[in-house]
Design a protein around this motif. Structure first.
Motif, PDB file in Angstrom:
ATOM      1  N   GLU A  11       0.824  -1.215   0.000  1.00 38.61           N
ATOM      2  CA  GLU A  11       0.000   0.000   0.000  1.00 38.61           C
ATOM      3  C   GLU A  11       0.855   1.261   0.000  1.00 38.61           C
ATOM      4  O   GLU A  11       1.889   1.325   0.661  1.00 38.61           O
ATOM      5  CB  GLU A  11      -0.932  -0.002   1.207  1.00 38.61           C
ATOM      6  N   GLN A  25      -3.801   0.764  -3.271  1.00 40.35           N
ATOM      7  CA  GLN A  25      -3.599  -0.655  -2.974  1.00 40.35           C
ATOM      8  C   GLN A  25      -3.083  -1.346  -4.227  1.00 40.35           C
ATOM      9  O   GLN A  25      -3.743  -1.341  -5.261  1.00 40.35           O
ATOM     10  CB  GLN A  25      -4.923  -1.274  -2.521  1.00 40.35           C
ATOM     11  N   THR A  62      -9.805   4.967  -1.398  1.00 41.45           N
ATOM     12  CA  THR A  62      -8.866   3.937  -1.819  1.00 41.45           C
ATOM     13  C   THR A  62      -8.896   3.793  -3.334  1.00 41.45           C
ATOM     14  O   THR A  62      -9.903   4.085  -3.980  1.00 41.45           O
ATOM     15  CB  THR A  62      -9.189   2.559  -1.200  1.00 41.45           C
TER      16      THR A  62
END
Length: 90
Positions: A11, A25, A62
């Motif tokens: 990450e 990610q 994310t």
């Protein structure tokens, strides 16, 4: 696109120009490039400017990265200039 604030395992944490923090990610299918060559996540360091693309979850902040590109200072300046021009046109 943003500045790397941390790298841990698979990450990468970045902060964009608006101050938003995103977690990038990466996985086995993520492609990472630096200086136009294939790279590894270990080649990314705090302070680098990166651009990532993939599956964005804006609510969770994310990105499931399909690719990550480390930009050199000139590339980062050019990308920011293009983005500013697009913002003015909208």
């Amino acid at each position: 696109m943003g500045k790397v604030t941390g790298v841990s395992g698979t990450e990468i944490t970045i902060k964009d120009d608006q101050g938003q923090v995103y977690e990038i990610q990466t996985g086995p299918n993520s492609r990472i490039r630096k200086n136009r060559e294939e790279a590894k996540i270990s080649d990314i360091h705090v302070g680098d400017t990166i651009m990532a693309a993939g599956n964005l979850d804006d609510q969770a902040k994310t990105i499931g990265a399909m690719f990550v590109v480390v930009l050199d200072p000139q590339q980062a300046a050019e990308a920011e200039k293009r983005r500013a021009e697009l913002d003015r046109k909208s």
